[in-house]
Design an enzyme around this catalytic site. Structure first.
Site, short mmCIF file in Angstrom:
data_model
loop_
_atom_site.label_atom_id
_atom_site.label_comp_id
_atom_site.label_asym_id
_atom_site.label_seq_id
_atom_site.Cartn_x
_atom_site.Cartn_y
_atom_site.Cartn_z
CD GLU A 1 -4.36 2.28 2.96
OE1 GLU A 1 -3.21 2.74 2.83
OE2 GLU A 1 -4.61 1.25 3.60
CB SER B 1 -2.47 4.75 5.48
OG SER B 1 -1.39 4.20 6.19
CE LYS C 1 -6.24 -2.90 1.96
NZ LYS C 1 -5.00 -2.27 2.46
CG ASP D 1 -2.12 -0.90 1.02
OD1 ASP D 1 -2.01 -1.85 0.24
OD2 ASP D 1 -3.17 -0.68 1.66
CB CYS E 1 5.09 0.08 8.07
SG CYS E 1 5.49 0.23 6.32
#
Length: 619
Positions: free
Chosen positions: A496, A522, A124, A81, A201
């Site tokens: 997002e 996000s 996802k 993403d 992340c």
């Protein structure tokens, strides 16, 4: 007694051809009497959260085979993403969730696998695999690639100008990049330092939120959501998952034990997962995904349940992006997800009579793994696993230990109920005339000064337009930026909005503006950012009726959001919009592929989890 699914293609004279093909994959005579277990990997070199997974599928496979099973690995797709952010690539992110779920179903059903281990990590992929697990309802264990270590660099304090060591993540790189007070050299240093290792992340963003929720659902082993990807302790999670799935498979097929099936987690486990999410201030995307997963499980878990929980569950943990002080590695040091669940249990906010893949009940799991109550020194050592601070893309490459645990439940990373960050949790559902079916906000990231906010609508009809207006200083203090026709159907794909919210923050408007969208955010988003507005504009939602200059009132304590326009005026605007069609006022320069158009035809609004409307497929 259930029959092993794999017997469909391995037993009987008429399956000689299939067995011949199985033999070509390496199976021997005695393998045809063993359970066939799918190892569902998601390795890709495109995604830092998955770049280290290539060999981990075979690590699990070897453990399955040593325990008496046959392992067969395959791969799913995985979209990053962060890399897809800010351009049309983001249109594909949410739809990829359904592609992943379908691909797992296709492979597992086509080859009659008996069980599976799902190796996921990023945004996802975990939800898509969870949807497939509930759809298939065969024994499953989830094991993630693990979180990235937080970045670090030396930067000048913008106020004191003193040089300080600052912990970093992806969002810092985005925010600092558009902040003119930082030099090009400083931006470059942050860019190089923000994401130092493989892994998802490092904050409580969507990927880590979902991996943590698998622990609360009882579908993964303790530590799944919090042991950093680089630490040697994570290797043991993969090995244990490989051995344990064989035991669970035999429990189901040979002992007729339905408690090992994913759907056995039931409504209570979904409440536990949402309770955890609220308590740890997780990503708003988790709401979208839990609703979708519940639908696949046939469980009636809705926005009303989330709203009810959000009013009574305290916020016990605050992690980046909601604070710069803590990242996921710090949550692990404080006892990980089992510690948060333990505090929720002591507060009377948890169902502990639900099964897990590693213990008969969640109560048994907490007795062993909650560091406040455990007597097991090995568990305490496990939660001392920490970052090494060495950039790498190699899994299990270090064995650093924190010198001590964070057991401070008054001022530490994880709090007790008595010392909660707030008595109401980190997520809230708002309803009103602009969002009849609800919208969501991460209250953990909202400054107390703007929990009640009244502002002027600044309407944009795409994320691109919103970004342009923010960067060109057209958005002012007191504005409520409306970003519409970005929902599941209208985008399509429900983009997002991390760039708009990051740029609002970088312009110094983080406490002076709000953003409302039928798109999503996000997990890295903070501020008064309200998403999932349902129904979406493309489905006739009232967000499509808002006009520039309208006053909008947001009241998080009372869970309301309204455009301050009379019902009569809204009705008049609706008639006008019905005549025009529910689409942006001006055509957008956006290329929508056939695949995305097909997705848009079936998808429902966010309050339903943005899943397909299967009623449209009825004859």
């Amino acid at each position: 007694m259930p029959t092993y699914r794999s017997k469909t293609s391995t037993a009987g004279r008429n399956m000689a051809g299939a067995r011949s093909l199985w033999r070509a994959t390496g199976m021997k005579d005695d393998d045809f009497s063993k359970p066939i277990i799918a190892v569902v990997n998601s390795f890709t070199q495109f995604v830092p959260g998955h770049v280290h997974l290539k060999d981990l599928g075979q690590l699990v496979a070897r453990e399955i085979e040593a325990a008496g099973g046959v392992a067969k690995e395959f791969n799913t797709i995985a979209v990053d993403d962060g890399i897809a952010m800010g351009h049309d690539g983001m249109l594909y992110s949410l739809p990829s969730r359904d592609i992943i779920a379908d691909s797992v179903e296709y492979m597992v059903n086509a080859h009659c696998a008996d069980a599976m281990v799902c190796i996921s990590n990023c945004d996802k992929i975990t939800p898509g695999m969870l949807m497939a697990a509930m759809r298939l309802n065969i024994p499953v264990i989830f094991v993630s690639g693990g979180p990235m270590e937080a970045g670090k660099t030396r930067l000048a304090n913008p106020v004191t100008k003193a040089i300080e060591v600052k912990k970093l993540d992806l969002v810092d790189a985005m925010v600092i990049a558009v902040d003119p007070s930082y030099s090009d050299a400083e931006v470059a240093e942050v860019e190089r330092s923000a994401c130092p290792t493989c892994g998802s992340c490092s904050g409580m963003f969507t990927a880590n939120s979902m991996n943590c929720l698998t622990e609360a659902l009882g579908l993964s082993l303790p530590g799944n959501g919090t042991v950093v990807a680089t630490h040697a302790d994570r290797e043991q999670l993969f090995k244990r998952a490989g051995r344990r799935i064989v035991e669970l498979t035999r429990q189901h097929y040979e002992q007729d034990d339905e408690r090992v099936l994913p759907r056995s987690v039931g409504f209570k486990a979904f409440e536990n997962a949402m309770t955890l999410d609220i308590a740890m201030g997780g990503s708003t995307n988790t709401i979208l995904h839990l609703l979708a997963i519940a639908q696949e499980a046939g469980i009636d878990f809705t926005m009303k349940d989330i709203d009810r929980l959000s009013r009574v569950v305290p916020q016990l943990c605050k992690v980046a992006p909601n604070t710069n002080k803590y990242h996921i590695e710090d949550v692990h040091r404080a006892g990980g997800i089992m510690a948060i669940l333990g505090e929720l249990d002591r507060a009377g906010k948890l169902h502990t009579d639900v099964p897990t893949v590693h213990t008969p009940s969640l109560k048994d799991a907490l007795d062993q793994w909650d560091i406040v109550r455990t007597q097991d020194d090995a568990v305490r050592t496990f939660y001392q696993a920490g970052p090494a601070g060495v950039p790498t893309q190699v899994a299990f490459s270090q064995n650093t230990r924190w010198p001590s645990l964070d057991l401070d439940r008054a001022e530490g990373c994880i709090r007790s109920y008595e010392h909660a960050f707030s008595k109401e949790g980190g997520l809230a559902v708002l309803t009103g005339n602009i969002a009849l079916d609800g919208c969501v906000v991460k209250t953990a990231g909202v400054d107390e000064s703007i929990l009640v906010f009244e502002g002027t609508a600044h309407v944009t009809e795409s994320q691109d337009e919103a970004v342009e207006n923010i960067l060109n200083d057209k958005v002012k203090a007191g504005d409520v930026v409306i970003v519409r026709y970005e929902g599941p159907k209208g985008g399509p794909g429900m983009q997002e909005m991390l760039y708009p919210t990051s740029y609002i923050k970088s312009k110094g408007l983080g406490k002076a503006c709000a953003l409302l969208t039928d798109g999503r955010f996000s997990g890295g988003t903070s501020g008064l950012s309200i998403g999932h507005c349902s129904p979406e504009a493309a489905a006739g939602g009232a967000i499509g009726l808002v006009r520039d200059g309208d006053k909008i009132r947001i009241d998080i304590p009372n869970r309301t959001i309204n455009v301050l326009v009379s019902d009569e005026e809204l009705a008049r605007r609706r008639e006008e919009q019905n005549a025009k069609g529910w689409k942006p006022a001006q055509p957008r320069p956006r290329k929508v592929s056939a695949a995305l158009k097909a997705y848009a035809k079936l998808v429902m609004s966010a309050d339903k989890g943005a899943v397909r409307d299967l009623s449209l497929l009825d004859d």
